[in-house]
Write a protein that holds these residues in place. Structure first.
Motif, mmCIF file in Angstrom:
data_model
loop_
_atom_site.group_PDB
_atom_site.id
_atom_site.type_symbol
_atom_site.label_atom_id
_atom_site.label_comp_id
_atom_site.label_asym_id
_atom_site.label_seq_id
_atom_site.Cartn_x
_atom_site.Cartn_y
_atom_site.Cartn_z
ATOM 1 N N PRO A 17 0.827 -1.213 0.000
ATOM 2 C CA PRO A 17 0.000 0.000 0.000
ATOM 3 C C PRO A 17 0.862 1.264 0.000
ATOM 4 O O PRO A 17 1.971 1.275 0.534
ATOM 5 C CB PRO A 17 -0.813 -0.130 1.290
ATOM 6 C CG PRO A 17 -0.833 -1.599 1.575
ATOM 7 C CD PRO A 17 0.489 -2.124 1.110
ATOM 8 N N CYS A 18 0.331 2.319 -0.577
ATOM 9 C CA CYS A 18 1.091 3.571 -0.722
ATOM 10 C C CYS A 18 0.641 4.659 0.247
ATOM 11 O O CYS A 18 1.411 5.586 0.510
ATOM 12 C CB CYS A 18 0.954 4.095 -2.152
ATOM 13 S SG CYS A 18 1.467 2.945 -3.442
ATOM 14 N N PHE A 19 -0.585 4.572 0.756
ATOM 15 C CA PHE A 19 -1.135 5.655 1.557
ATOM 16 C C PHE A 19 -1.699 5.122 2.867
ATOM 17 O O PHE A 19 -2.099 3.963 2.949
ATOM 18 C CB PHE A 19 -2.248 6.394 0.792
ATOM 19 C CG PHE A 19 -1.825 6.893 -0.554
ATOM 20 C CD1 PHE A 19 -1.150 8.088 -0.690
ATOM 21 C CD2 PHE A 19 -2.107 6.152 -1.699
ATOM 22 C CE1 PHE A 19 -0.754 8.548 -1.930
ATOM 23 C CE2 PHE A 19 -1.722 6.602 -2.944
ATOM 24 C CZ PHE A 19 -1.036 7.806 -3.060
ATOM 25 N N TYR A 20 -1.722 6.009 3.859
ATOM 26 C CA TYR A 20 -2.402 5.683 5.115
ATOM 27 C C TYR A 20 -3.747 6.407 5.122
ATOM 28 O O TYR A 20 -3.809 7.613 4.912
ATOM 29 C CB TYR A 20 -1.582 6.122 6.323
ATOM 30 C CG TYR A 20 -2.290 5.859 7.636
ATOM 31 C CD1 TYR A 20 -2.368 4.564 8.144
ATOM 32 C CD2 TYR A 20 -2.896 6.890 8.346
ATOM 33 C CE1 TYR A 20 -3.031 4.305 9.333
ATOM 34 C CE2 TYR A 20 -3.561 6.639 9.528
ATOM 35 C CZ TYR A 20 -3.624 5.344 10.024
ATOM 36 O OH TYR A 20 -4.284 5.083 11.194
ATOM 37 N N GLN A 21 -4.797 5.652 5.364
ATOM 38 C CA GLN A 21 -6.142 6.212 5.350
ATOM 39 C C GLN A 21 -6.935 5.667 6.522
ATOM 40 O O GLN A 21 -7.105 4.455 6.662
ATOM 41 C CB GLN A 21 -6.845 5.873 4.030
ATOM 42 C CG GLN A 21 -8.272 6.387 3.920
ATOM 43 C CD GLN A 21 -8.860 6.135 2.550
ATOM 44 O OE1 GLN A 21 -8.350 6.620 1.540
ATOM 45 N NE2 GLN A 21 -9.931 5.359 2.497
ATOM 46 N N ASP A 22 -7.391 6.561 7.371
ATOM 47 C CA ASP A 22 -8.201 6.184 8.526
ATOM 48 C C ASP A 22 -9.130 7.357 8.830
ATOM 49 O O ASP A 22 -8.681 8.426 9.258
ATOM 50 C CB ASP A 22 -7.319 5.878 9.736
ATOM 51 C CG ASP A 22 -8.130 5.401 10.926
ATOM 52 O OD1 ASP A 22 -9.362 5.233 10.781
ATOM 53 O OD2 ASP A 22 -7.548 5.196 12.010
ATOM 54 N N PHE A 23 -10.405 7.174 8.589
ATOM 55 C CA PHE A 23 -11.350 8.277 8.764
ATOM 56 C C PHE A 23 -11.508 8.689 10.223
ATOM 57 O O PHE A 23 -12.044 9.769 10.496
ATOM 58 C CB PHE A 23 -12.708 7.900 8.166
ATOM 59 C CG PHE A 23 -12.698 7.830 6.665
ATOM 60 C CD1 PHE A 23 -12.637 8.982 5.901
ATOM 61 C CD2 PHE A 23 -12.731 6.606 6.018
ATOM 62 C CE1 PHE A 23 -12.611 8.922 4.522
ATOM 63 C CE2 PHE A 23 -12.712 6.542 4.630
ATOM 64 C CZ PHE A 23 -12.651 7.701 3.884
ATOM 65 N N ASP A 24 -11.030 7.858 11.147
ATOM 66 C CA ASP A 24 -11.105 8.236 12.557
ATOM 67 C C ASP A 24 -10.179 9.411 12.883
ATOM 68 O O ASP A 24 -10.379 10.087 13.902
ATOM 69 C CB ASP A 24 -10.742 7.044 13.446
ATOM 70 C CG ASP A 24 -11.824 5.975 13.428
ATOM 71 O OD1 ASP A 24 -12.986 6.323 13.128
ATOM 72 O OD2 ASP A 24 -11.514 4.801 13.707
ATOM 73 N N GLU A 25 -9.159 9.653 12.034
ATOM 74 C CA GLU A 25 -8.269 10.776 12.282
ATOM 75 C C GLU A 25 -8.825 12.089 11.720
ATOM 76 O O GLU A 25 -8.244 13.151 11.927
ATOM 77 C CB GLU A 25 -6.880 10.507 11.691
ATOM 78 C CG GLU A 25 -6.835 10.420 10.186
ATOM 79 C CD GLU A 25 -5.431 10.201 9.655
ATOM 80 O OE1 GLU A 25 -4.484 10.211 10.467
ATOM 81 O OE2 GLU A 25 -5.282 10.031 8.426
ATOM 82 N N ILE A 26 -9.935 12.015 10.998
ATOM 83 C CA ILE A 26 -10.606 13.216 10.511
ATOM 84 C C ILE A 26 -11.479 13.773 11.634
ATOM 85 O O ILE A 26 -12.190 13.011 12.292
ATOM 86 C CB ILE A 26 -11.473 12.898 9.272
ATOM 87 C CG1 ILE A 26 -10.636 12.211 8.186
ATOM 88 C CG2 ILE A 26 -12.113 14.163 8.729
ATOM 89 C CD1 ILE A 26 -9.529 13.043 7.622
ATOM 90 N N PRO A 27 -11.431 15.091 11.887
ATOM 91 C CA PRO A 27 -12.330 15.663 12.906
ATOM 92 C C PRO A 27 -13.782 15.285 12.657
ATOM 93 O O PRO A 27 -14.228 15.181 11.516
ATOM 94 C CB PRO A 27 -12.103 17.172 12.752
ATOM 95 C CG PRO A 27 -10.718 17.289 12.205
ATOM 96 C CD PRO A 27 -10.532 16.093 11.307
#
Length: 227
Positions: A17-27
């Motif tokens: 994988p190339c990116f880190y994505q976690d919607f929990d880190e979005i306000p």
């Protein structure tokens, strides 16, 4: 730094994988909109895949190979490029309230909206099953035209949703008090904090100083006629 987890790839594929994505880190106040933009990206990608099937049926019915070939290119090119060029900027913008990433998103996503509108129109020979191409093919083969109608409707939905998303995010951005000046200041500050940019600037400054010293202390040259 968190380990990249997107795109999720099977273990037998020798790629990571190339990116880190976690919607929990979005306000929390931006999380819902960020997820909607991700779903819009997914819808756009699925639409390109369905368009490939529609162009294959179009080719099978006598529509030519060009549209099918271009449909493959659009799928392979626009799917990763749209993720990198407009979803990642809006993800980062929502994550850190970054004016620079908002501006980058607006610049790219306006082009995305324009492309979606062109795709929904469906100019023959452009590798998309839009309204013009689909309606004109009803006089040749109704069944294939009905298959082409599916990506046509999906392109129209993507264009409409993209325009609504652009309008909503732009209204939010203007209401937050952000501006182009803030984005420029943010970029300048972030750029000069980058060690690679600092090193390049130092090398350029040292090179300029060295050149000035050589010009100042170099021996004068005369022509024979001046002696």
């Amino acid at each position: 730094m968190a380990e990249p987890n997107f795109p999720p790839l099977p273990g037998f594929i020798p790629l990571k994988p190339c990116f880190y994505q976690d919607f929990d880190e979005i306000p929390e106040q931006h999380r819902s909109m960020c997820k909607k933009m991700y779903h819009l990206w997914m819808l756009n990608s699925v639409t390109l895949a369905v368009n490939l099937i529609g162009c294959f049926a179009w080719m099978f019915g006598g529509g030519g190979v060009t549209n099918f070939g271009l449909a493959i290119i659009w799928l392979l090119m626009f799917t990763p490029c749209s993720y990198v060029c407009w979803f990642r900027p809006i993800y980062k913008a929502f994550k850190s309230d970054s004016s620079f990433n908002f501006m980058l998103f607006f610049f790219v996503f306006m082009a995305q909206v324009g492309i979606s509108i062109i795709q929904s129109i469906g100019i023959p020979g452009w590798g998309v099953c839009g309204w013009l191409a689909t309606i004109s093919f009803f006089s040749y083969n109704i069944l294939i035209a009905l298959i082409m109608m599916i990506p046509t409707i999906m392109f129209t939905a993507v264009a409409s949703l993209s325009f609504l998303a652009l309008t909503k995010i732009h209204n939010f951005y203007r209401g937050s008090g952000a501006s182009m000046t803030k984005a420029q200041e943010e970029w300048a500050t972030g750029a000069w904090k980058n060690p690679h940019v600092q090193a390049a600037a130092q090398q350029a400054a040292m090179g300029a100083a060295s050149g000035a010293m050589q010009d100042q202390y170099s021996s004068p040259q005369y022509n024979d006629n001046q002696m």
